[in-house]
Motif scaffolding. Sequence first.
Motif, PDB file in Angstrom:
ATOM      1  N   ASN A 174       0.804  -1.226   0.000  1.00 24.21           N
ATOM      2  CA  ASN A 174       0.000   0.000   0.000  1.00 24.21           C
ATOM      3  C   ASN A 174       0.836   1.275   0.000  1.00 24.21           C
ATOM      4  OD1 ASN A 174      -2.397  -1.523   0.094  1.00 24.21           O
ATOM      5  ND2 ASN A 174      -2.292  -1.657   2.331  1.00 24.21           N
ATOM      6  N   ASN A 175       2.120   1.172   0.346  1.00 27.49           N
ATOM      7  CA  ASN A 175       2.956   2.372   0.427  1.00 27.49           C
ATOM      8  C   ASN A 175       4.414   1.989   0.144  1.00 27.49           C
ATOM      9  OD1 ASN A 175       4.051   4.868   0.899  1.00 27.49           O
ATOM     10  ND2 ASN A 175       3.641   4.908   3.101  1.00 27.49           N
ATOM     11  N   HIS A 178       7.441   3.688   1.820  1.00 27.18           N
ATOM     12  CA  HIS A 178       7.688   3.496   3.244  1.00 27.18           C
ATOM     13  C   HIS A 178       8.637   2.338   3.484  1.00 27.18           C
ATOM     14  CE1 HIS A 178       6.408   1.818   7.314  1.00 27.18           C
ATOM     15  NE2 HIS A 178       7.042   2.948   7.580  1.00 27.18           N
TER      16      HIS A 178
END
Length: 234
Positions: A174-175, A178
């Motif tokens: 999702n990221n 990160h």
Amino acid sequence: MAFAHTTRRGRRRGHSPLAAPLIVLLIAGAVAATYVGYLLWPRWPDAPVALDAPALPIVVAGTAFNIEPAAIRMRVQRHPGTQARVDLAYVWPTLTPPDPAEKSPPPGAPPTPLERLFISIEGADGTMSPIQRVETIYPRYLVAEPVAGPPGLTLRGFRKDTPYAGEELVFESNNPQHFLARCATHGVIGSGSCLLEKRIGEADLTFRFPRAWLDNWQQVASAVDTLTARLHPQ
């Protein structure tokens, strides 16, 4: 007698024009050699820094870091000031420097995976940032389809005919910004290792850890953030 006296006095006078320039040349040579030696000789303290000393102020590529001496792997790097590169190690999962009293395995003993998080800090030297490589370099070498990894992660391998054969990108589904690492699919010890890179100013930080830690990748991501803040406090 007068003739002999004059001859001796002439000989004494004959030595002066040669001796003086020679002495001057010798002195100049000694001064030049001393100056060159001063410029080339490393000027960190002769006495090694104690492992339990406070964090050292170290500058790499114009970026300031505070580093515990016990975490620095190479003795020659344990000094404050400007350095081209610093190599560090932290115990996992406590993120403390290794115990200097810890003994190495005896010769001939089978290798065992090290519970260490390794970090190297060096100048970027004009190279692309990690995110730029992900966006512009890696896509041309990746396989077409990603696959699911440990919960929350996606894996996308590199093709066999590329410079990154035998590796794959591992990123948070999702990221990706990160948590994103480049991991070997196989290794000499265990299942391979992973590289996670960050850039601060003009310095690159490369975190290296065993691929097996991907099962707890959230803890790894938190450790990377914690150590980054510790090494380079805002």
